[in-house]
Design a protein around this motif. Structure first.
Motif, PDB file in Angstrom:
ATOM      1  N   MET A   1      29.532 -20.505  27.851  1.00 44.24           N
ATOM      2  CA  MET A   1      30.731 -21.228  28.195  1.00 44.24           C
ATOM      3  C   MET A   1      31.737 -20.259  28.786  1.00 44.24           C
ATOM      4  O   MET A   1      31.996 -19.217  28.204  1.00 44.24           O
ATOM      5  N   ASP A   3      35.691 -19.552  29.888  1.00 45.22           N
ATOM      6  CA  ASP A   3      36.999 -20.026  29.443  1.00 45.22           C
ATOM      7  C   ASP A   3      37.434 -21.209  30.294  1.00 45.22           C
ATOM      8  O   ASP A   3      37.273 -21.214  31.507  1.00 45.22           O
ATOM      9  N   PRO A   7      33.047 -28.570  26.197  1.00 44.13           N
ATOM     10  CA  PRO A   7      31.638 -28.990  26.114  1.00 44.13           C
ATOM     11  C   PRO A   7      31.268 -30.181  27.006  1.00 44.13           C
ATOM     12  O   PRO A   7      30.137 -30.259  27.472  1.00 44.13           O
ATOM     13  N   PRO A  10      30.839 -28.459  31.021  1.00 42.53           N
ATOM     14  CA  PRO A  10      30.373 -27.068  30.949  1.00 42.53           C
ATOM     15  C   PRO A  10      30.206 -26.445  32.332  1.00 42.53           C
ATOM     16  O   PRO A  10      30.066 -27.139  33.338  1.00 42.53           O
ATOM     17  N   ASN A  48      25.368 -10.603  25.040  1.00 45.53           N
ATOM     18  CA  ASN A  48      26.102 -11.852  24.913  1.00 45.53           C
ATOM     19  C   ASN A  48      27.491 -11.774  25.545  1.00 45.53           C
ATOM     20  O   ASN A  48      28.484 -12.141  24.926  1.00 45.53           O
ATOM     21  N   ASP A  51      29.211 -16.557  26.136  1.00 49.25           N
ATOM     22  CA  ASP A  51      28.859 -17.291  24.939  1.00 49.25           C
ATOM     23  C   ASP A  51      28.347 -18.675  25.328  1.00 49.25           C
ATOM     24  O   ASP A  51      28.439 -19.084  26.478  1.00 49.25           O
ATOM     25  N   TYR A  52      27.811 -19.378  24.360  1.00 52.64           N
ATOM     26  CA  TYR A  52      27.379 -20.744  24.607  1.00 52.64           C
ATOM     27  C   TYR A  52      27.723 -21.599  23.408  1.00 52.64           C
ATOM     28  O   TYR A  52      27.936 -21.098  22.308  1.00 52.64           O
ATOM     29  N   VAL A  53      27.796 -22.899  23.661  1.00 55.66           N
ATOM     30  CA  VAL A  53      28.079 -23.879  22.626  1.00 55.66           C
ATOM     31  C   VAL A  53      26.975 -24.917  22.689  1.00 55.66           C
ATOM     32  O   VAL A  53      26.673 -25.442  23.767  1.00 55.66           O
ATOM     33  N   GLU A  54      26.376 -25.212  21.553  1.00 54.48           N
ATOM     34  CA  GLU A  54      25.328 -26.224  21.521  1.00 54.48           C
ATOM     35  C   GLU A  54      25.954 -27.608  21.632  1.00 54.48           C
ATOM     36  O   GLU A  54      26.957 -27.908  20.972  1.00 54.48           O
ATOM     37  N   ILE A  55      25.375 -28.432  22.513  1.00 53.77           N
ATOM     38  CA  ILE A  55      25.824 -29.815  22.662  1.00 53.77           C
ATOM     39  C   ILE A  55      24.632 -30.731  22.429  1.00 53.77           C
ATOM     40  O   ILE A  55      23.477 -30.287  22.447  1.00 53.77           O
TER      41      ILE A  55
END
Length: 77
Positions: A1, A3, A7, A10, A48, A51-55
């Motif tokens: 992700m 800034d 989510p 993305p 890293n 970063d990433y965010v799980e959706i």
């Protein structure tokens, strides 16, 4: 992700498919197709910078549908 990208909007999508003997990781590209990537493996190894965010799969499908619609609209111009 990156800034500024929530989510539901993305900057990119990555998925992991649980296959044998190893999982397969793919990234959704501008050509509207999935292609192999090592992003998740490298992230796990400490590379890293991003970063990433799980959706949810449902949200990912909605994002893909939106991107495809936007691409179709931009191709009509």
């Amino acid at each position: 992700m990156d800034d500024g990208y929530p989510p539901d909007r993305p900057s990119g999508l990555v998925r992991r498919i649980h296959t044998e003997p190893l999982s397969t990781d793919e990234m959704f590209h501008r050509d509207m197709h999935w292609h192999p990537t090592e992003f998740l493996r490298l992230h796990w190894l400490g590379h890293n910078e991003q970063d990433y965010v799980e959706i949810s799969p449902e949200l990912a499908e909605a994002v893909i549908a939106k991107w495809k619609a936007e691409r179709a609209t931009s191709n009509d111009d």
